[in-house]
Design a protein around this motif. Sequence first.
Motif, PDB file in Angstrom:
ATOM      1  N   ASP A 134     -87.326 121.782 -73.482  1.00 45.33           N
ATOM      2  CA  ASP A 134     -86.289 121.305 -74.392  1.00 45.33           C
ATOM      3  C   ASP A 134     -86.923 120.657 -75.628  1.00 45.33           C
ATOM      4  O   ASP A 134     -88.092 120.246 -75.620  1.00 45.33           O
ATOM      5  N   GLU A 135     -86.114 120.526 -76.653  1.00 47.85           N
ATOM      6  CA  GLU A 135     -86.595 119.880 -77.871  1.00 47.85           C
ATOM      7  C   GLU A 135     -86.915 118.414 -77.630  1.00 47.85           C
ATOM      8  O   GLU A 135     -87.884 117.880 -78.177  1.00 47.85           O
ATOM      9  N   GLY A 171     -94.536 125.267 -80.301  1.00 46.07           N
ATOM     10  CA  GLY A 171     -93.943 126.064 -81.377  1.00 46.07           C
ATOM     11  C   GLY A 171     -92.469 126.253 -81.128  1.00 46.07           C
ATOM     12  O   GLY A 171     -91.931 125.955 -80.039  1.00 46.07           O
ATOM     13  N   ASN A 172     -91.767 126.760 -82.135  1.00 43.87           N
ATOM     14  CA  ASN A 172     -90.331 127.007 -82.034  1.00 43.87           C
ATOM     15  C   ASN A 172     -90.058 128.328 -81.320  1.00 43.87           C
ATOM     16  O   ASN A 172     -90.755 129.317 -81.517  1.00 43.87           O
ATOM     17  N   SER A 173     -89.053 128.332 -80.480  1.00 44.50           N
ATOM     18  CA  SER A 173     -88.651 129.534 -79.752  1.00 44.50           C
ATOM     19  C   SER A 173     -87.528 130.232 -80.489  1.00 44.50           C
ATOM     20  O   SER A 173     -86.925 129.692 -81.414  1.00 44.50           O
ATOM     21  N   SER A 174     -87.239 131.469 -80.093  1.00 42.57           N
ATOM     22  CA  SER A 174     -86.165 132.227 -80.725  1.00 42.57           C
ATOM     23  C   SER A 174     -84.804 131.618 -80.425  1.00 42.57           C
ATOM     24  O   SER A 174     -83.868 131.759 -81.215  1.00 42.57           O
ATOM     25  N   SER A 187     -88.247 124.944 -77.186  1.00 41.90           N
ATOM     26  CA  SER A 187     -89.554 125.188 -77.793  1.00 41.90           C
ATOM     27  C   SER A 187     -90.452 125.862 -76.777  1.00 41.90           C
ATOM     28  O   SER A 187     -90.300 125.688 -75.560  1.00 41.90           O
ATOM     29  N   ALA A 231     -82.132 128.535 -79.911  1.00 38.37           N
ATOM     30  CA  ALA A 231     -81.943 127.229 -80.558  1.00 38.37           C
ATOM     31  C   ALA A 231     -82.024 126.123 -79.516  1.00 38.37           C
ATOM     32  O   ALA A 231     -81.512 126.246 -78.411  1.00 38.37           O
TER      33      ALA A 231
END
Length: 306
Positions: free
Chosen positions: A227-228, A148-151, A156, A153
């Motif tokens: 990391d993304e 999921g996406n983290s707060s 994840s 930028a």
Amino acid sequence: MAEKPPLPPKPKPPLPPKPRPPPPKAPAAAVRPTPTPAPATNGSRPAPPFKKPSLAPPPQVLPLKPPPARQYPPPPGGARKPRYRQQQRHHRRGSPCSCRRLCCLATGLALLALCMALAASCLAYLYYRPRPPSFHLQPLSPVRLRLGNSSSAGVSAMDATVGVRAVSWNPNERVAFRYGGGEGRVALADADGDVALGWAPLAGFDHAPRTVAAVAFVATAKGVVVDEAVAARVRDRYRRRQQGFKVVVDTHVGVRVGALRTGMVPVRLLCDGGAMAPRGGSGGDVVGPMSKCQVYLFRVRWFSLN
């Protein structure tokens, strides 16, 4: 008719010298004085008296006496015991020899004990022929990864649940193994670096001769930040069931031969080629290629002489 002059009186013989005590030093030879002749009458020359040589006793040399022994004052506790001093000196002189004999005896006994231990070890190895057990890692199941996406930028968060099962085979006929409690850890393999997913405790068990034993645990992790780029690669490999894992198990192992048991020593199980099980398999029904694990005893890799 003139009268004849009277004849001179005959000299008296000298008396023998009286013995005298020897003087402390050797004096010079004393000469006894000769008696004075009587005066001649009628102007005639008197005849010289007969002189008898006097022999002086030879000088006597007294023997030198040794100097008197030095007197030491007695100690306050009483007079010393010379016999005890002699015994003590003799003991001090013999102490290096006794210490040398003691060291030689101790060295000989140590070498004898070492030779006997080596001989007993060789006989025990030839009789029991011990071999280390082998460990293989089954395909990991269940494996659940949720990204999921983290707060922040560019990063994840990942939640993971991974089930691990390692199988061990004991090839010995008379040697058994005892495993103590430990812990197992799972990491996600990636080119940029491994990502730790979690750990789980392990319970101890006994491994009998000629049997198969299994070590299983489930590791869970929540909110692991990646990391993304890593998250994208993990999503792709997870969809194709090609994601790799690394498994590390730290525990203690001991050997049991009949009624004889040895102490527990640390051992590490390292499995680098963990793969995901195919879809539809779970628990002990997982079918797939197993990867061999390496065993490190005292941080040294476990190897077999056979």
